[in-house]
Enzyme design. Structure first.
Site, PDB file in Angstrom:
ATOM      1  CG  ASP A  10     -47.250  24.842 -23.148  1.00  0.00           C
ATOM      2  OD1 ASP A  10     -46.212  25.533 -23.148  1.00  0.00           O
ATOM      3  OD2 ASP A  10     -47.230  23.614 -22.966  1.00  0.00           O
ATOM      4  CB  SER A  11     -45.131  24.017 -27.091  1.00  0.00           C
ATOM      5  OG  SER A  11     -44.794  23.426 -25.848  1.00  0.00           O
ATOM      6  CB  CYS A  73     -45.150  28.273 -23.567  1.00  0.00           C
ATOM      7  SG  CYS A  73     -43.791  27.464 -24.425  1.00  0.00           S
ATOM      8  CG  ASN A  74     -41.046  29.279 -18.634  1.00  0.00           C
ATOM      9  OD1 ASN A  74     -40.755  30.234 -17.944  1.00  0.00           O
ATOM     10  ND2 ASN A  74     -41.867  28.323 -18.224  1.00  0.00           N
ATOM     11  CD  GLU A 158     -45.939  17.447 -24.767  1.00  0.00           C
ATOM     12  OE1 GLU A 158     -46.519  17.055 -25.780  1.00  0.00           O
ATOM     13  OE2 GLU A 158     -46.327  18.437 -24.097  1.00  0.00           O
ATOM     14  CB  CYS A 192     -40.004  24.107 -18.541  1.00  0.00           C
ATOM     15  SG  CYS A 192     -40.963  23.131 -19.740  1.00  0.00           S
ATOM     16  CG  HIS A 194     -44.174  20.344 -20.540  1.00  0.00           C
ATOM     17  ND1 HIS A 194     -44.342  21.500 -21.245  1.00  0.00           N
ATOM     18  CD2 HIS A 194     -44.721  19.351 -21.292  1.00  0.00           C
ATOM     19  CE1 HIS A 194     -44.963  21.222 -22.383  1.00  0.00           C
ATOM     20  NE2 HIS A 194     -45.200  19.923 -22.439  1.00  0.00           N
TER      21      HIS A 194
HETATM   22  N1  DGL Z   1     -43.845  24.172 -21.708  1.00  0.00           N
HETATM   23  C1  DGL Z   1     -42.874  24.906 -22.446  1.00  0.00           C
HETATM   24  C2  DGL Z   1     -42.095  25.847 -21.551  1.00  0.00           C
HETATM   25  O1  DGL Z   1     -42.583  26.290 -20.569  1.00  0.00           O
HETATM   26  C3  DGL Z   1     -41.875  24.156 -23.259  1.00  0.00           C
HETATM   27  C4  DGL Z   1     -42.190  22.836 -23.777  1.00  0.00           C
HETATM   28  C5  DGL Z   1     -41.566  22.602 -25.124  1.00  0.00           C
HETATM   29  O2  DGL Z   1     -40.344  22.364 -25.221  1.00  0.00           O
HETATM   30  O3  DGL Z   1     -42.338  22.666 -26.061  1.00  0.00           O
HETATM   31  O4  DGL Z   1     -40.977  26.182 -21.817  1.00  0.00           O
END
Ligand code: DGL
Length: 275
Positions: A10-11, A73-74, A158, A192, A194
């Site tokens: 993931d990011s 990570c989407n 975050e 997402c 997160h």
């Molecule tokens: N967790 C990531 C997702 O599922 C995105 C988070 C980010 O913007 O880095 O899209």
């Protein structure tokens, strides 16, 4: 051929909400998690940038010996997965596999919705890509997909501000904007990884009849099914129930925040991505 761990990417921290469900469902395998925290968030970045960052991370996983990498990570699944699968894999390692989180979610979402009117809350990047609409209507051609970008949510999460009054404000703003698009929406997806940290606050803003879905369990079940259907990949996965965590940013920060997402204490190591 050597066996190796499953890579989960993931990011930042969000993919840990998916990893948590995967390790619960499939505890026997070894896992490596990488959060590209130094370059998060990805959600507001261009296609080219998300693709380049994600590819660098996939190459790193392959160097660690992972036969299978899950982009948990989407944003990376929406913007980088297809190019990696279609163009890069054949040069990097044609026997390895990279999977995302959008397709497995799209595949089952119609089973949750009676009206086939589905709302998706996601990053701006995921929304702009149109990936959810494309994938959901492949499986459920009659479905209507309504999307809402929530650019303030990942920074709030975050920065550990997801319990604050500021979070209340931005949760209401984006949920209202989604619901205004249609009064037939009966299922809302957190698109997402997160967003499960905001689950309670989002649920409070939704009418009781609207159900709210997170992806973790869906992705874990889909992975279990994939491994049954692909014994050639499954045989190459090492089985020792090990979990290792890596971050491209500060180890101290990662270890402090990761537990919130993973539900257990985490000890990470630093990675410098050099190609
Ligand atoms: N967790 C990531 C997702 O599922 C995105 C988070 C980010 O913007 O880095 O899209």
């Amino acid at each position: 051929m050597h066996s190796g761990p499953i890579g989960i990417f993931d990011s930042g921290y969000g993919g840990l909400t998916v990893m948590k469900e995967i390790v619960q469902q499939l505890p026997q395998y070894n896992y490596i998690y990488l959060g590209d925290n130094a370059r998060a968030p990805y959600g507001t970045r261009s296609f080219e940038t998300v693709y380049r960052y994600t590819l660098e991370c996939v190459e790193w996983f392959f160097k660690q010996g992972c036969p299978l990498v899950i982009l948990a990570c989407n944003t990376a699944s929406a913007k980088a997965l297809r190019s990696i699968q279609q163009n890069d894999l054949q040069h990097l390692n044609p026997n390895n596999r990279v999977l995302g989180v959008i397709r497995p979610t799209a595949e089952v979402i119609g089973q949750y919705s009676q009206t086939k009117n589905v709302g998706v809350l996601a990053t701006a990047g995921t929304v702009q890509s149109g990936s959810y609409e494309i994938e959901i209507t492949k499986f459920y051609p009659e479905a209507n997909v309504y999307q809402q970008a929530c650019p303030m949510w990942v920074p709030l999460i975050e920065n550990n501000e997801h319990e604050s009054a500021g979070a209340d404000y931005f949760v209401k703003e984006y949920v209202d904007a989604l619901l205004q698009q249609s009064n037939k929406i009966d299922t809302v997806l957190l698109g997402c990884t997160h967003y499960p940290l905001l689950h309670k606050k989002i649920k409070e803003q939704l009418p009781d009849a609207v159900q709210l879905l997170s992806q973790g369990k869906i992705v874990a079940e889909s992975l279990a099914d994939y491994l049954q259907r692909h014994p050639g990949i499954e045989e190459r996965l090492s089985k020792g129930a090990e979990r290792r965590f890596f971050t491209t940013d500060s180890v101290a920060d990662f270890d402090k925040h990761a537990g919130l997402f993973y539900g257990a204490e985490v000890h990470s190591a630093h990675v410098e991505l050099v190609n």
